[in-house]
Design an enzyme around this catalytic site. Structure first.
Site, short mmCIF file in Angstrom:
data_model
loop_
_atom_site.label_atom_id
_atom_site.label_comp_id
_atom_site.label_asym_id
_atom_site.label_seq_id
_atom_site.Cartn_x
_atom_site.Cartn_y
_atom_site.Cartn_z
N GLY A 170 41.73 35.74 50.01
CA GLY A 170 41.81 34.31 50.29
C GLY A 170 42.18 33.99 51.73
O GLY A 170 42.49 32.86 52.06
N GLU B 218 41.68 45.72 46.21
CA GLU B 218 41.82 44.42 46.85
C GLU B 218 43.02 44.43 47.78
O GLU B 218 44.15 44.21 47.35
CB GLU B 218 42.03 43.34 45.77
N HIS C 270 45.90 41.92 38.79
CA HIS C 270 45.50 41.26 40.04
C HIS C 270 46.75 41.08 40.90
O HIS C 270 47.84 40.85 40.38
CB HIS C 270 44.86 39.90 39.74
N GLU D 198 47.83 38.69 42.51
CA GLU D 198 48.56 37.44 42.27
C GLU D 198 49.44 37.57 41.02
O GLU D 198 50.54 37.01 40.96
CB GLU D 198 47.57 36.27 42.15
N SER E 52 38.04 38.26 50.34
CA SER E 52 37.17 37.52 51.25
C SER E 52 35.75 38.04 51.31
O SER E 52 35.14 38.09 52.37
CB SER E 52 37.80 37.46 52.65
N GLY F 245 36.59 36.05 44.78
CA GLY F 245 37.38 34.88 44.43
C GLY F 245 36.71 33.61 44.91
O GLY F 245 35.77 33.09 44.29
N GLY F 246 37.15 33.11 46.05
CA GLY F 246 36.69 31.82 46.58
C GLY F 246 35.18 31.62 46.54
O GLY F 246 34.69 30.58 46.10
N ASN G 48 35.90 36.01 40.15
CA ASN G 48 37.24 35.70 39.64
C ASN G 48 37.53 34.25 40.03
O ASN G 48 37.85 33.97 41.18
CB ASN G 48 38.25 36.66 40.27
N TRP G 49 37.40 33.36 39.07
CA TRP G 49 37.52 31.93 39.39
C TRP G 49 38.96 31.49 39.57
O TRP G 49 39.22 30.36 40.02
CB TRP G 49 36.88 31.09 38.28
N LYS G 50 39.90 32.32 39.17
CA LYS G 50 41.34 31.96 39.26
C LYS G 50 41.57 30.63 38.53
O LYS G 50 40.88 30.34 37.55
CB LYS G 50 41.79 31.93 40.72
P1 PGA Z 1 38.95 35.99 47.61
O1 PGA Z 1 39.73 36.54 46.32
O2 PGA Z 1 37.51 36.44 47.46
O3 PGA Z 1 39.10 34.52 47.56
O4 PGA Z 1 39.59 36.62 48.80
C1 PGA Z 1 39.45 37.79 45.76
C2 PGA Z 1 40.34 38.05 44.58
O5 PGA Z 1 41.52 37.68 44.64
O6 PGA Z 1 39.91 38.62 43.55
#
Ligand code: PGA
Length: 255
Positions: free
Chosen positions: A174, A168, A96, A98, A214, A235-236, A10-12
């Protein structure tokens, strides 16, 4: 039943088209052939056509990070399921945390989006997860149950076969604080149990539940050894070719 692992990035809101091309070119050459697992990247909308141009025919799939619950029309700023399909997306991340916390998405909205995605032949990756405050107040199971039922309930049982859930925990996203493999397994087992009540035991047994929060090269193997963890939503670490390649190449055997 053996569930085929799904490793999703998930590149956001990251990567220009040129950066996206560089990243997927590296992924493609390192990850081919992808056989016993599925690999998915979810770039920002603007990079989807370019990413599609590189990945088409490679086995690595691409998807959206969000989608409108509407089919078309006067919805400024929105992207429809048909538009995602048009650029070759197979999957879409929905609900998600967010989107839920920063853009006010509710279970009702996520449920509508899930139905539209399934109707259009996209695989929804529906996210659920508790906040730190909810965990500390011992409300984790209530929250997960409510989100799962609210986001997935009332869908035509004929259509739910492909659906994917992502657990999640918001406190792990993050933050560098991963849920321990045991904490994640406990939540995944709970979600699978709850899923039985929704569309039956056979569906729940085949349902892929991804862990997100994470995920890194150094914790993926331990996470993937858990019985109910069927993949990861990253994500990251999905922004760096080297890290995501290592994650997609997780090993379950050995210690
Ligand atoms: P993260 O994000 O791996 O940076 O913690 C995961 C996500 O929000 O899908």
């Amino acid at each position: 039943m053996a569930r085929r692992p799904l490793m999703a990035g998930n590149w956001k809101m990251n990567k220009t088209v040129a950066e996206a091309l560089a990243l997927v070119s590296q992924l493609k050459s390192a990850l081919l052939p992808v056989t016993d697992r599925e690999v998915l990247v979810c770039p920002p909308f603007t990079a989807l056509p370019a990413v599609a141009g590189i990945l088409r025919g490679s086995g690595v799939m691409w998807g959206g990070q969000n989608m409108s619950e509407q089919a078309s029309g006067a919805y400024t700023g929105e992207i429809s399921a048909a538009m995602l399909k048009d650029v070759g997306c197979t999957h879409v991340i929905l609900g998600h945390s967010e989107r839920r916390s920063l853009y006010g998405e509710t279970d009702v909205l996520v449920n509508k989006k899930t139905r539209v995605a399934l109707d259009q032949g996209l695989v929804p990756v529906v996210c659920v997860g508790e906040t730190l405050q909810e965990r500390e107040a011992s409300r984790t199971w209530d929250v997960l149950k409510t989100q799962l039922r609210g986001s997935l309930g009332g869908v035509d049982p004929q259509k739910v076969a492909t659906l994917v859930v992502a657990y999640e925990p918001v406190w792990a996203i993050g933050t560098g604080k991963t849920a321990s493999p045991q904490q994640a397994q406990e939540a995944h087992a709970f979600l699978r149990q709850e899923a039985k009540a929704l569309y039956g035991p056979a569906w729940a047994e085949g349902l892929r539940i991804l862990y997100g929060g994470s995920v890194k090269p150094d914790n993926i193997d331990d996470l993937m050894r858990q019985a109910d963890i069927d993949g990861a939503l990253v994500g990251g670490a999905s922004l760096k070719a080297e890290d995501f390649i290592r994650i997609a190449r997780f090993q379950r055997a050995g210690s």
